[in-house]
Scaffold this motif. Structure first.
Motif, PDB file in Angstrom:
ATOM      1  N   VAL A  82      36.823  38.142  48.936  1.00  0.00           N
ATOM      2  CA  VAL A  82      37.948  39.077  49.001  1.00  0.00           C
ATOM      3  C   VAL A  82      38.840  38.749  50.190  1.00  0.00           C
ATOM      4  O   VAL A  82      38.402  38.123  51.152  1.00  0.00           O
TER       5      VAL A  82
ATOM      6  N   ASP B 246      43.458  43.173  48.879  1.00  0.00           N
ATOM      7  CA  ASP B 246      42.937  43.159  47.502  1.00  0.00           C
ATOM      8  C   ASP B 246      42.522  44.561  47.063  1.00  0.00           C
ATOM      9  O   ASP B 246      42.002  45.345  47.862  1.00  0.00           O
TER      10      ASP B 246
ATOM     11  N   HIS C 230      36.472  42.855  42.691  1.00  0.00           N
ATOM     12  CA  HIS C 230      37.896  43.010  42.398  1.00  0.00           C
ATOM     13  C   HIS C 230      38.089  43.953  41.212  1.00  0.00           C
ATOM     14  O   HIS C 230      37.258  44.001  40.299  1.00  0.00           O
TER      15      HIS C 230
ATOM     16  N   ILE D  90      46.007  37.601  41.164  1.00  0.00           N
ATOM     17  CA  ILE D  90      45.844  38.538  42.291  1.00  0.00           C
ATOM     18  C   ILE D  90      46.951  38.264  43.314  1.00  0.00           C
ATOM     19  O   ILE D  90      47.133  37.150  43.741  1.00  0.00           O
TER      20      ILE D  90
END
Length: 195
Positions: free
Chosen positions: A96, A100, A163, A195
């Motif tokens: 990550v 995020d 996520h 993302i």
């Protein structure tokens, strides 16, 4: 004049010196000095009787083997951070990044969706907004100030989050994809969105 009185040689283990000041005739001084010189000639610093037992001085020093510390995860604040060959802290690879959108998959806040505010690569932990809240009691610093109770986030391990796709409302693992222009982007495996 300094007069040294020595015990007899048979009882001489460690010499006991007794200093006395004599103000006498020069003939007595010469006799005293001659006796002192003859007594001192019988003493040898290398004899065992002077120092006691010789084995106490011939002890061999054993070098302690220094064992390297195991490279483990830092559990407590006072445990030293494991270092690499260059002396820098060993960084933990994380899935990550800051900003995020993630979902908590374990712990007291399981199922909560929020945003990553800070990533700590030294400890392998992350700060997630409004997740793992802790209460801190702050004492007043001066007489005019009042004490207070602060609620703030505590870090959680990065393995406890995944996520999250807000559009499809599903959590997913993350993968990398190379575009036609050669740039590399992160995408969610389940939905395929970037993302």
């Amino acid at each position: 004049l300094l007069h040294v009185i020595l015990p007899p040689k048979s009882t001489l283990r460690r010499p006991v010196f007794s200093a006395r000041l004599f103000l006498t005739s020069p003939q007595y001084t010469i006799v005293t000095m001659a006796g002192l010189v003859s007594a001192m000639q019988g003493i040898s610093l290398s004899k065992p009787a002077f120092f006691g037992r010789n084995d106490s001085f011939n002890q061999t020093r054993v070098a302690r083997a220094v064992t390297p510390l195991p490279t483990t995860m830092m559990a407590k604040r006072w445990i030293k951070q494991p270092l690499n060959a260059n002396g820098k802290p060993i960084r933990i690879k994380m899935h990550v990044k800051k900003g995020d959108t993630v979902q908590v998959i374990a712990g007291k806040d399981k199922g909560k969706v929020s945003e990553v505010t800070e990533v700590m690569t030294k400890t392998g932990k992350v700060m997630v907004k409004d997740v793992n809240m802790m209460t801190k009691h702050v004492k007043p610093r001066s007489a005019e100030e009042a004490g207070q109770i602060i609620n703030k986030e505590a870090p959680i391990h990065h393995s406890n989050i995944m996520h999250y796709s807000k559009a499809k409302e599903v959590r997913s693992r993350v993968a990398t994809k190379v575009k036609d222009d050669g740039t590399k982007v992160r995408v969610l495996v389940k939905t395929g969105e970037e993302i």
